[in-house]
Design a protein around this motif. Sequence first.
Motif, PDB file in Angstrom:
ATOM      1  N   LEU A   7      15.366   4.878   2.198  1.00 29.60           N
ATOM      2  CA  LEU A   7      14.039   4.350   1.930  1.00 29.60           C
ATOM      3  C   LEU A   7      13.668   4.518   0.331  1.00 29.60           C
ATOM      4  CD1 LEU A   7      12.231   6.011   4.587  1.00 29.60           C
ATOM      5  CD2 LEU A   7      12.492   3.557   4.308  1.00 29.60           C
ATOM      6  N   LYS A   8      14.072   5.541  -0.125  1.00 27.39           N
ATOM      7  CA  LYS A   8      13.804   5.789  -1.582  1.00 27.39           C
ATOM      8  C   LYS A   8      14.475   4.685  -2.396  1.00 27.39           C
ATOM      9  CE  LYS A   8      13.384   9.264  -5.303  1.00 27.39           C
ATOM     10  NZ  LYS A   8      13.867  10.806  -5.542  1.00 27.39           N
ATOM     11  N   ARG A   9      15.836   4.545  -2.095  1.00 26.96           N
ATOM     12  CA  ARG A   9      16.639   3.666  -2.956  1.00 26.96           C
ATOM     13  C   ARG A   9      16.264   2.251  -2.745  1.00 26.96           C
ATOM     14  NH1 ARG A   9      20.622  -0.130  -2.871  1.00 26.96           N
ATOM     15  NH2 ARG A   9      20.452  -0.194  -0.353  1.00 26.96           N
ATOM     16  N   ARG A  10      15.721   1.713  -1.612  1.00 29.56           N
ATOM     17  CA  ARG A  10      15.331   0.410  -1.362  1.00 29.56           C
ATOM     18  C   ARG A  10      13.724   0.172  -1.789  1.00 29.56           C
ATOM     19  NH1 ARG A  10      17.711  -1.787   4.245  1.00 29.56           N
ATOM     20  NH2 ARG A  10      19.717  -0.599   4.186  1.00 29.56           N
ATOM     21  N   ASN A  11      13.379   1.303  -2.541  1.00 29.14           N
ATOM     22  CA  ASN A  11      11.962   1.259  -3.181  1.00 29.14           C
ATOM     23  C   ASN A  11      10.777   0.934  -2.186  1.00 29.14           C
ATOM     24  OD1 ASN A  11      12.663   1.534  -6.011  1.00 29.14           O
ATOM     25  ND2 ASN A  11      13.389  -0.669  -5.992  1.00 29.14           N
ATOM     26  N   VAL A  12      10.913   1.379  -0.783  1.00 22.52           N
ATOM     27  CA  VAL A  12      10.112   1.226  -0.013  1.00 22.52           C
ATOM     28  C   VAL A  12       8.776   2.119  -0.087  1.00 22.52           C
ATOM     29  CG1 VAL A  12       9.637   1.707   2.668  1.00 22.52           C
ATOM     30  CG2 VAL A  12      11.852   0.790   1.895  1.00 22.52           C
ATOM     31  N   PHE A  13       9.073   3.239  -0.618  1.00 23.29           N
ATOM     32  CA  PHE A  13       7.889   4.138  -0.812  1.00 23.29           C
ATOM     33  C   PHE A  13       7.071   3.569  -1.967  1.00 23.29           C
ATOM     34  CE2 PHE A  13      10.710   7.502   0.636  1.00 23.29           C
ATOM     35  CZ  PHE A  13      10.127   7.646   1.872  1.00 23.29           C
ATOM     36  N   ARG A  14       7.736   3.014  -3.188  1.00 21.56           N
ATOM     37  CA  ARG A  14       6.851   2.502  -4.165  1.00 21.56           C
ATOM     38  C   ARG A  14       6.324   1.278  -3.990  1.00 21.56           C
ATOM     39  NH1 ARG A  14      11.979   4.321  -6.784  1.00 21.56           N
ATOM     40  NH2 ARG A  14      11.340   5.552  -8.668  1.00 21.56           N
ATOM     41  N   VAL A  15       6.875   0.680  -2.892  1.00 23.34           N
ATOM     42  CA  VAL A  15       5.933  -0.681  -2.615  1.00 23.34           C
ATOM     43  C   VAL A  15       4.837  -0.514  -1.716  1.00 23.34           C
ATOM     44  CG1 VAL A  15       6.225  -2.849  -1.116  1.00 23.34           C
ATOM     45  CG2 VAL A  15       7.956  -2.338  -2.619  1.00 23.34           C
ATOM     46  N   GLY A  16       4.982   0.543  -0.737  1.00 25.45           N
ATOM     47  CA  GLY A  16       3.848   1.054  -0.032  1.00 25.45           C
ATOM     48  C   GLY A  16       2.624   1.529  -0.807  1.00 25.45           C
ATOM     49  N   ILE A  17       3.041   2.237  -1.795  1.00 27.01           N
ATOM     50  CA  ILE A  17       2.006   2.784  -2.791  1.00 27.01           C
ATOM     51  C   ILE A  17       1.237   1.973  -3.329  1.00 27.01           C
ATOM     52  CG2 ILE A  17       1.701   4.259  -4.729  1.00 27.01           C
ATOM     53  CD1 ILE A  17       3.840   6.332  -3.700  1.00 27.01           C
ATOM     54  N   ALA A  18       2.294   0.967  -3.977  1.00 29.32           N
ATOM     55  CA  ALA A  18       1.380  -0.120  -4.687  1.00 29.32           C
ATOM     56  C   ALA A  18       0.645  -1.056  -3.925  1.00 29.32           C
ATOM     57  CB  ALA A  18       2.465  -0.898  -5.416  1.00 29.32           C
ATOM     58  N   TYR A  19       1.040  -1.037  -2.540  1.00 30.86           N
ATOM     59  CA  TYR A  19       0.446  -1.985  -1.766  1.00 30.86           C
ATOM     60  C   TYR A  19      -1.207  -1.478  -1.394  1.00 30.86           C
ATOM     61  CZ  TYR A  19      -1.189  -4.662   2.418  1.00 30.86           C
ATOM     62  OH  TYR A  19      -1.877  -5.352   3.553  1.00 30.86           O
ATOM     63  N   VAL A  20      -1.180  -0.132  -0.982  1.00 28.99           N
ATOM     64  CA  VAL A  20      -2.181   0.635  -0.766  1.00 28.99           C
ATOM     65  C   VAL A  20      -3.331   0.494  -2.011  1.00 28.99           C
ATOM     66  CG1 VAL A  20      -3.205   2.966  -0.364  1.00 28.99           C
ATOM     67  CG2 VAL A  20      -1.022   2.080   0.980  1.00 28.99           C
ATOM     68  N   LEU A  21      -2.805   0.699  -3.074  1.00 29.15           N
ATOM     69  CA  LEU A  21      -3.656   0.654  -4.166  1.00 29.15           C
ATOM     70  C   LEU A  21      -4.162  -0.776  -4.281  1.00 29.15           C
ATOM     71  CD1 LEU A  21      -1.533   2.752  -6.986  1.00 29.15           C
ATOM     72  CD2 LEU A  21      -3.941   3.468  -5.992  1.00 29.15           C
ATOM     73  N   VAL A  22      -3.468  -1.682  -4.424  1.00 33.17           N
ATOM     74  CA  VAL A  22      -4.054  -3.168  -4.671  1.00 33.17           C
ATOM     75  C   VAL A  22      -4.833  -3.359  -3.418  1.00 33.17           C
ATOM     76  CG1 VAL A  22      -3.534  -5.695  -4.393  1.00 33.17           C
ATOM     77  CG2 VAL A  22      -2.013  -4.007  -5.726  1.00 33.17           C
ATOM     78  N   ALA A  23      -4.527  -3.083  -2.105  1.00 40.75           N
ATOM     79  CA  ALA A  23      -5.724  -3.360  -0.995  1.00 40.75           C
ATOM     80  C   ALA A  23      -6.614  -2.435  -1.258  1.00 40.75           C
ATOM     81  CB  ALA A  23      -4.768  -2.683   0.291  1.00 40.75           C
ATOM     82  N   TRP A  24      -6.834  -1.287  -1.577  1.00 38.34           N
ATOM     83  CA  TRP A  24      -7.933  -0.645  -1.929  1.00 38.34           C
ATOM     84  C   TRP A  24      -8.999  -1.082  -2.868  1.00 38.34           C
ATOM     85  CZ3 TRP A  24     -10.600   2.066  -5.686  1.00 38.34           C
ATOM     86  CH2 TRP A  24     -11.519   2.812  -5.393  1.00 38.34           C
ATOM     87  N   ILE A  25      -8.213  -1.610  -3.904  1.00 40.01           N
ATOM     88  CA  ILE A  25      -9.162  -2.336  -4.964  1.00 40.01           C
ATOM     89  C   ILE A  25      -9.799  -3.560  -4.232  1.00 40.01           C
ATOM     90  CG2 ILE A  25      -9.170  -3.453  -6.982  1.00 40.01           C
ATOM     91  CD1 ILE A  25      -6.939  -1.349  -7.994  1.00 40.01           C
TER      92      ILE A  25
END
Length: 627
Positions: A7-25
């Motif tokens: 999951l970490k290698r495929r950047n799933v965590f990073r994509v999830g965090i970025a999505y949550v921040l954008v969605a919150w804004i």
Amino acid sequence: MSFFAELKRRNVFRVGIAYVLVAWIVLQGIDFLVDLIDAPAWVLQIFFAAAAIGLLSVLIFSWVFEMTPEGLKKERDIDRDRSIAPQTGRKLDRVIIAFLAIAVVVLLVERFSQPARIDEPVASARSTSPTADSAEAPTNAPPKKSLAVLPFVALSNGPDDEFFADGLTEEILNSLAQLPELRVTARTSAFAFKGQDLPVQEIGETLGVGHVVEGSVRRAGERLRVTAQLVQAEDGFHLWSKNYDRDYGDTIAIQEDIAEQIAAALDVVMDEGKRDSMRRVGLRDPAAFIAWQKGTLAAQIAHGTVDQIPGLLEANAHFEEVLEHAPDYAPAWVAHSDPYGHILNDSATGESSLDDVPESMVNTALQMAANDLAKAAEHATGLDERAGAELDLAILTGDFYDIRRRLEAYLASEGCDHAQWVDPVATVFGFAEQVIDRLGHVTACDPLWSTVVFSRARAALWNGQTERARDIIAMVREQSSHPWLDLIQVRSYIIDGQLESARAEIDQARSMDPFWRKQNALMLAAASGDRDNMTRLVELAYEDGSRSGFFDLQFHAMSGDREAANRVAARIDQDAYGPLPLILIINWCMCGAPFDLEATPNLAAEIAEGGLPWPPAEIINFPLKQW
């Protein structure tokens, strides 16, 4: 390689965090627009649900696909040695940092640009109240989700039909008051418009609410016809209305449905927890709420008379009926304690009003009052309500241990409940500003509660704010004929040295009882240093042969007779209940120490136990009083 590492290698965590921040804004912006256009709450809920679904989709997408120099490809089709996932991860880190910075800026803007919410507090009869100054300085625009439930009109003329209609109204009001999204005007103010055919716009403006609930009740035997409607105060537009043709036994079901329908019309999202909160309050028994209405009316009439005890005992007969049906109803226990407090005060000060009260009741009054307040604390539904009952019980019984901390804690609360004995005690011993603030929350919930408005204005006088005191009572003087409001006006002028204005106020006061008119004239004569006129006025006040230690002590203090004042104070102090009446006398006299503390050892012991200051502040300077 473990699943977590993949999951970490495929950047799933990073994509999830970025999505949550954008969605919150993005959701913050949508929330702002929803408020701006006054859209229903469900609009924002739809966007939130879409964002949650989108998060799952994005996470699955980031697991299955990878961005390559040749474009988007399925991860399984990419040679691991040629994967650019690490470079993509570093780019995502920069994206996350950027949007995290934006989120911090949004939070700071919200935090420091948010105005003090004087015009849109959340309040209820038994929940967090509006800010203290909102009743004193109303805004032009009332809170969007604010309402007053006016007394339903009884269209039938059975002996209890009007009380039934009032009881049904109060049950609806109590239910709606449990919803934190709503600001609901409390009973005293809403019922002040009973029988008045006023435009809803005027009522809404007076109470500072955006909506008004009206209705009618017709009863024929065991059949009921109830009509209810929710009206927008600004323009009289009907948001909701409904007729109910049911059996008398369905009264509670009708009340519950009306409350829920009104909440829904105001875009309150209901769930089982809120419904349960609404069901837990009130009396939920027609016989009980009819008796409560009778008792409340009798007590209200009694409090407007000089000799209050007979009317309060009549009210108690109704409150006892309430407690037979609902022994856990805390407000009935508080109301039931009231006449015993008056009996105790009158007994300690030697009032003639006890001539018709059985001696056995006088002897057990302290025990009865203490038992009632203990029951009120036991059955209180909120922390503020319980704290007020417990503090009243401590003051009533002379338990002054740790009283300063307890006063400070209660006065710092923002509830809509009002304790009986806290205000005069706190005001005398240096908490006047806190009393003003605390009662500001109460009057924001119940702006036309005249006795609370009086206590708040009197605290302002004790705080040296005569103009503020006049502003406070000006809010209700047109709607209330309570004589004590006139007393505030008179005393404010005396404190300011405007004796002619005080005299004119006494002459023209429309609601002042003849007895209180003489007492005000006595204070005016004392402020003028006119001993002869004072003596004449005292003789007039007692021309019926009755005496009052309560006013005798004030007279001796204002006229400068220290020895006589100490003699009366010592007699009162010897009573088992004496210290509290002495504090009340200080509160009314506003003349500093009306007596020497050495003359009242019981009061002195309570003051020492509580670490309270002595002497009290001198608010009115009486020329003849030289200590």
